[in-house]
Design a protein around this motif. Structure first.
Motif, PDB file in Angstrom:
ATOM      1  N   VAL A 293       0.825  -1.202  -0.023  1.00 50.58           N
ATOM      2  CA  VAL A 293       0.015   0.023  -0.065  1.00 50.58           C
ATOM      3  C   VAL A 293       0.920   1.425   0.145  1.00 50.58           C
ATOM      4  O   VAL A 293       0.780   2.217  -0.817  1.00 50.58           O
ATOM      5  CB  VAL A 293      -1.001   0.076   1.133  1.00 50.58           C
ATOM      6  CG1 VAL A 293      -1.871   1.154   1.305  1.00 50.58           C
ATOM      7  CG2 VAL A 293      -1.985  -1.035   1.277  1.00 50.58           C
ATOM      8  N   ASP A 294       1.930   1.324   0.969  1.00 54.21           N
ATOM      9  CA  ASP A 294       2.656   2.326   1.073  1.00 54.21           C
ATOM     10  C   ASP A 294       3.296   2.535  -0.329  1.00 54.21           C
ATOM     11  O   ASP A 294       3.507   3.817  -1.019  1.00 54.21           O
ATOM     12  CB  ASP A 294       3.967   2.405   2.011  1.00 54.21           C
ATOM     13  CG  ASP A 294       3.372   2.703   3.226  1.00 54.21           C
ATOM     14  OD1 ASP A 294       2.279   3.266   3.383  1.00 54.21           O
ATOM     15  OD2 ASP A 294       3.847   2.363   4.527  1.00 54.21           O
ATOM     16  N   ARG A 295       4.117   1.481  -0.966  1.00 55.31           N
ATOM     17  CA  ARG A 295       4.684   1.801  -2.566  1.00 55.31           C
ATOM     18  C   ARG A 295       3.744   2.494  -3.351  1.00 55.31           C
ATOM     19  O   ARG A 295       3.936   3.354  -4.141  1.00 55.31           O
ATOM     20  CB  ARG A 295       5.179   0.644  -2.703  1.00 55.31           C
ATOM     21  CG  ARG A 295       6.057   0.608  -4.083  1.00 55.31           C
ATOM     22  CD  ARG A 295       6.747  -0.842  -4.508  1.00 55.31           C
ATOM     23  NE  ARG A 295       5.948  -1.996  -4.426  1.00 55.31           N
ATOM     24  CZ  ARG A 295       5.183  -2.592  -4.967  1.00 55.31           C
ATOM     25  NH1 ARG A 295       4.568  -1.614  -6.054  1.00 55.31           N
ATOM     26  NH2 ARG A 295       4.430  -3.533  -4.904  1.00 55.31           N
ATOM     27  N   LEU A 296       2.279   1.990  -3.377  1.00 49.00           N
ATOM     28  CA  LEU A 296       1.475   2.260  -4.431  1.00 49.00           C
ATOM     29  C   LEU A 296       1.088   3.585  -4.125  1.00 49.00           C
ATOM     30  O   LEU A 296       0.464   4.234  -5.124  1.00 49.00           O
ATOM     31  CB  LEU A 296       0.339   1.308  -4.674  1.00 49.00           C
ATOM     32  CG  LEU A 296       0.826   0.023  -5.138  1.00 49.00           C
ATOM     33  CD1 LEU A 296      -0.167  -0.943  -5.285  1.00 49.00           C
ATOM     34  CD2 LEU A 296       1.115   0.068  -6.803  1.00 49.00           C
ATOM     35  N   LEU A 297       0.966   3.934  -2.871  1.00 43.99           N
ATOM     36  CA  LEU A 297       0.574   5.319  -2.593  1.00 43.99           C
ATOM     37  C   LEU A 297       1.396   6.612  -2.683  1.00 43.99           C
ATOM     38  O   LEU A 297       1.497   7.744  -2.561  1.00 43.99           O
ATOM     39  CB  LEU A 297      -0.062   5.526  -1.170  1.00 43.99           C
ATOM     40  CG  LEU A 297      -1.319   4.988  -1.102  1.00 43.99           C
ATOM     41  CD1 LEU A 297      -1.823   4.941   0.646  1.00 43.99           C
ATOM     42  CD2 LEU A 297      -2.564   5.464  -1.695  1.00 43.99           C
ATOM     43  N   GLY A 298       2.895   5.918  -2.996  1.00 45.31           N
ATOM     44  CA  GLY A 298       3.940   6.868  -3.212  1.00 45.31           C
ATOM     45  C   GLY A 298       4.526   7.067  -1.799  1.00 45.31           C
ATOM     46  O   GLY A 298       5.244   8.196  -1.759  1.00 45.31           O
ATOM     47  N   ASN A 299       4.249   6.508  -0.545  1.00 41.50           N
ATOM     48  CA  ASN A 299       4.783   6.935   0.726  1.00 41.50           C
ATOM     49  C   ASN A 299       6.127   6.094   0.865  1.00 41.50           C
ATOM     50  O   ASN A 299       6.345   5.087   0.068  1.00 41.50           O
ATOM     51  CB  ASN A 299       3.978   6.219   1.810  1.00 41.50           C
ATOM     52  CG  ASN A 299       2.697   6.836   1.828  1.00 41.50           C
ATOM     53  OD1 ASN A 299       2.439   7.956   1.611  1.00 41.50           O
ATOM     54  ND2 ASN A 299       1.774   6.261   2.285  1.00 41.50           N
TER      55      ASN A 299
END
Ligand code: NAD
Ligand code: DAU
Length: 377
Positions: A293-299
């Motif tokens: 999730v973090d990767r896909l949200l750019g976090n």
């Protein structure tokens, strides 16, 4: 060949994937989707096929015997794929009666209505099938038998032989039933009724027992969609106990494909186990979900790790489920199509791309329900 197929629970998570697959793949079949539309049923799951000429939705309760009689006879149903159920273990701990009513009495009403209609026909049970969808939870819980040091996820991609080399036990079709939660007790009871209708009346029935499903359209009370949504909102991720329980995860479209294969080619009165040989300890799975999730949200990596919150364990929490699905692979040639990494990426992407679907579900009563569950556990 023309057929009239009744799919129950088709507005839910797995049911919607089965309905979509059958409507698209079998234009000669008429698919009747019967669903009560409880909190878990959502017609938005089927927007893309709702106007098809080979599809009809019927809002009804499977526990209503008279209604089941008319639905089955009026529509000359010759095959039933029964998924309608109360499906969430935490809810069953709070309200076991609803689970007995729907899962046991509802299944019984559907069996009885099908039996009466089919027995009234000149050909009787010829060409008919009652296919009951059940769960691996009826078998109870397995021990954690892997030695320390086997890397997590300790079984992804490993073959059954490799598991056995570690001394792992699996649920086989012959494993004795030993359900622990009110949910699994109600599913076990319904499985027994289905088999009793075969053994007593000669009704053509089939049962399959599947492991944990994940993928699009799952109601966000279940681990994966709940956590994806909470990460998106920066909310705590309630990990039950120490997060050491193990589940065997299968992409929902692979389950739907297995159901298709078994409905058409399975042997009457047989049981088939369905699973992915894809066991994950909850906490390891949760870390993969957070990372994705973090990767896909750019976090940045690690951004949402602090949301992990260990909470009181689920009552009677089963330690490990692990399905041996080699009978299905051997006899009917089915196997999972997706590796877990691909499946989880697809799943997280779907929830992030379909935030309206999630927001519609999580508005209104959801927050109140969720607070109640969380406070009282
Ligand atoms: P779900 O809770 O998402 O959907 C259940 C559906 O049944 C909903 O659409 C609901 O409205 C409907 N329903 C409930 N009570 C009803 C009633 N009385 N009459 C008519 N419809 C009713 O469940 P799911 O996760 O899609 O599970 C579907 C089936 O597969 C269940 O039988 C479950 O036990 C079994 N199963 C689920 C999993 C899993 O991981 N989700 C794994 C193995 C087996
Ligand atoms: O094994 C098949 C079963 O899988 C199906 O029959 C059930 O219908 C389905 O709900 C599922 O049951 P589980 O109880 O395994 O799924 P759930 O998503 O509720 O939980 C998965 C694991 O994660 C379980 O060990 C409990 C844990 N958990 C769950 C939630 C919701 C948490 O740690 N925190 C949570 O908030």
């Amino acid at each position: 060949m023309k057929r009239n197929i009744l799919i129950t629970g088709g507005a839910g998570f797995i049911g919607s994937h089965v309905v979509r697959l059958f409507v698209n793949k079998y234009p000669d079949y008429h698919i009747f989707n019967l669903d009560k539309l409880t909190y878990a049923g959502n017609l938005a799951n089927l927007k893309d096929i709702e106007d098809r000429t080979n599809y009809t939705f019927i809002k009804a309760d499977i526990a209503d015997l008279d209604m089941m009689r008319s639905v089955i006879s009026d529509n000359r149903i010759d095959g039933i794929i029964h998924l309608a159920a109360e499906s969430h273990v935490d809810r069953s701990i709070k309200d076991p009666f609803t689970f007995a009513r729907t899962n046991v009495m509802g299944t019984l009403a559907l069996l009885q209505a099908a039996k009466e209609y089919w027995e009234s026909l000149p050909e009787k049970f010829e060409g008919k099938l009652f296919y009951h969808i059940s769960t691996d939870e009826v078998y109870g819980a397995l021990e954690l038998t892997h030695p320390e040091g086997v890397p997590a996820p300790f079984s992804t991609k490993a073959s059954a032989g490799e598991h056995e080399a570690y001394g792992s036990e699996f649920f086989l079709e012959t494993t004795k039933y030993n359900p622990h939660s009110p949910y699994s007790a109600s599913k076990a009871s319904s499985d027994h009724f289905v088999r009793a209708y075969h053994d007593t009346y000669g009704m053509p029935t089939l049962v399959t027992n599947c492991s944990n499903n994940y993928g699009p359209y799952q109601f966000p009370e279940k681990l994966i969609p709940l956590f994806i949504n909470n990460i998106r909102h920066g909310k705590p991720l309630p990990v039950y106990g120490k997060g050491e329980n193990v589940r065997d995860w299968l992409f929902v479209e692979d389950h739907a494909r297995a159901i298709d294969t078994i409905f058409h080619d399975g042997k009457v009165a047989e049981t088939y186990n369905i699973g992915g040989f894809n066991e994950w300890k909850n906490i390891d799975l949760i870390r993969v979900v957070i990372k994705t999730v973090d990767r896909l949200l750019g976090n940045p990596e690690g951004h949402s790790d602090h949301l992990i919150t260990y909470v009181t364990d689920r009552l009677g929490h089963d330690m490990r489920y692990a399905i041996d699905s080699r009978k299905l692979q051997r006899e009917l040639g089915w196997e999972p199509s997706l590796q877990f990494e691909e499946g989880i990426e697809k799943t997280v992407r779907w929830y992030l791309d379909n935030q309206d679907w999630m927001d519609n579900i999580t508005s209104g009563d959801y927050e109140r329900y969720y607070d109640d569950m969380y406070k009282n556990r």
